[in-house]
Design an enzyme around this catalytic site. Sequence first.
Site, mmCIF file in Angstrom:
data_model
loop_
_atom_site.group_PDB
_atom_site.id
_atom_site.type_symbol
_atom_site.label_atom_id
_atom_site.label_comp_id
_atom_site.label_asym_id
_atom_site.label_seq_id
_atom_site.Cartn_x
_atom_site.Cartn_y
_atom_site.Cartn_z
ATOM 1 N N SER A 1 -13.609 15.150 -20.421
ATOM 2 C CA SER A 1 -13.099 14.815 -19.097
ATOM 3 C C SER A 1 -11.833 13.967 -19.211
ATOM 4 O O SER A 1 -10.869 14.383 -19.822
ATOM 5 C CB SER A 1 -14.197 14.137 -18.274
ATOM 6 O OG SER A 1 -15.271 15.019 -18.074
ATOM 7 N N LYS B 1 -15.118 9.545 9.583
ATOM 8 C CA LYS B 1 -15.187 8.162 9.126
ATOM 9 C C LYS B 1 -16.616 7.840 8.716
ATOM 10 O O LYS B 1 -17.571 8.211 9.379
ATOM 11 C CB LYS B 1 -14.733 7.211 10.251
ATOM 12 C CG LYS B 1 -14.530 5.776 9.810
ATOM 13 C CD LYS B 1 -13.423 5.676 8.792
ATOM 14 C CE LYS B 1 -13.187 4.229 8.378
ATOM 15 N NZ LYS B 1 -12.160 4.134 7.317
#
Length: 334
Positions: free
Chosen positions: A124, A176
């Site tokens: 990664s 949100k």
Amino acid sequence: MSLDADAIVDRRRLRRKVTFWRVAAFLVAITALAGIIGWSGAFGSMSKRSTHIARISIEGVIVDDRRRLKLLEDVAESDRVKAVILDIDSPGGSTVGGEALYQKLRELAEKKPVVATIGTLGASAGYMTAIAADHVVARHTSLTGAIGVYIQYGNIKGLLDSIGVKVDVVRSGPLKAEPNFFSDTPEAARENLQAVIDDSYDWFVGLVAERRKMSDTEARSVAQGGIFSGERARQLGLVDAIGGRDAALAWLKEEHDISSDLPVVTWSVPEEYDDLPFAARMSHAVGQGIGATVLEALGGAGALLGEGVALDGLVSVWHAQDASNASSGPGGRE
């Protein structure tokens, strides 16, 4: 008179012996103190004053570390450093940490030859670090690749429902505070997260294609989140050679005419408390001891905390416990 002269000589000999042992005791005390508070780095830096090859270790989880970035700047500016060996043993980390480290290493590579060696693990963001080098070496059995990005979050809605607890929220818009721990994730929120993941993934794949001289299609074919042995990675074009430090030194000699006889000197990031007064350093050391004791008492409890607790934002990291739960497609858990 002769007796007085002999006595004077004996006293002088005694004083010299006492002085010698006092100096010896002082030096022993200073050496011990240096080991406690980290002054040994000052003596170790003496070897950096001669021409050498710098070794920089990239270990553990990669985060946005300003001290390490400053270290790389210092290496780049040192006239004594003729080349750099990156020793990588990392599962990856945050995408921002990997990006910052990659960019700083590319700046370093513009000034000095950089070769990366992958040890047990370079996956990664750890692999992203490796491809910042001009040449990548891995062991036959190194684990590398795991090219991808993910974001992970929990959900305890079922548990709260079972005990009769409900959590409400007032927000400025439907996305949100999404996703959250207390309700099912709306499809719009999931799509929003996937778009962010895809952007970061495309950027990562672009780096692989550029640095490994692959087409976009070739890069994406090896960037499905899977890991590879060092030998398999070499066959796929993700690394250049099989070996360790000797192979790295041989490449520096062949490609840049840098003598393998030059000493390899480790450059390391100083502890944050290096500039603190003595009392503060001792307090830190005591605190570290207490912390280690607590962690030991907890035993395996620390494994209950996911890496997301320590890594904010998007994550580019591989660890074995996720291997059996890998989701399909780019950007999924690795």
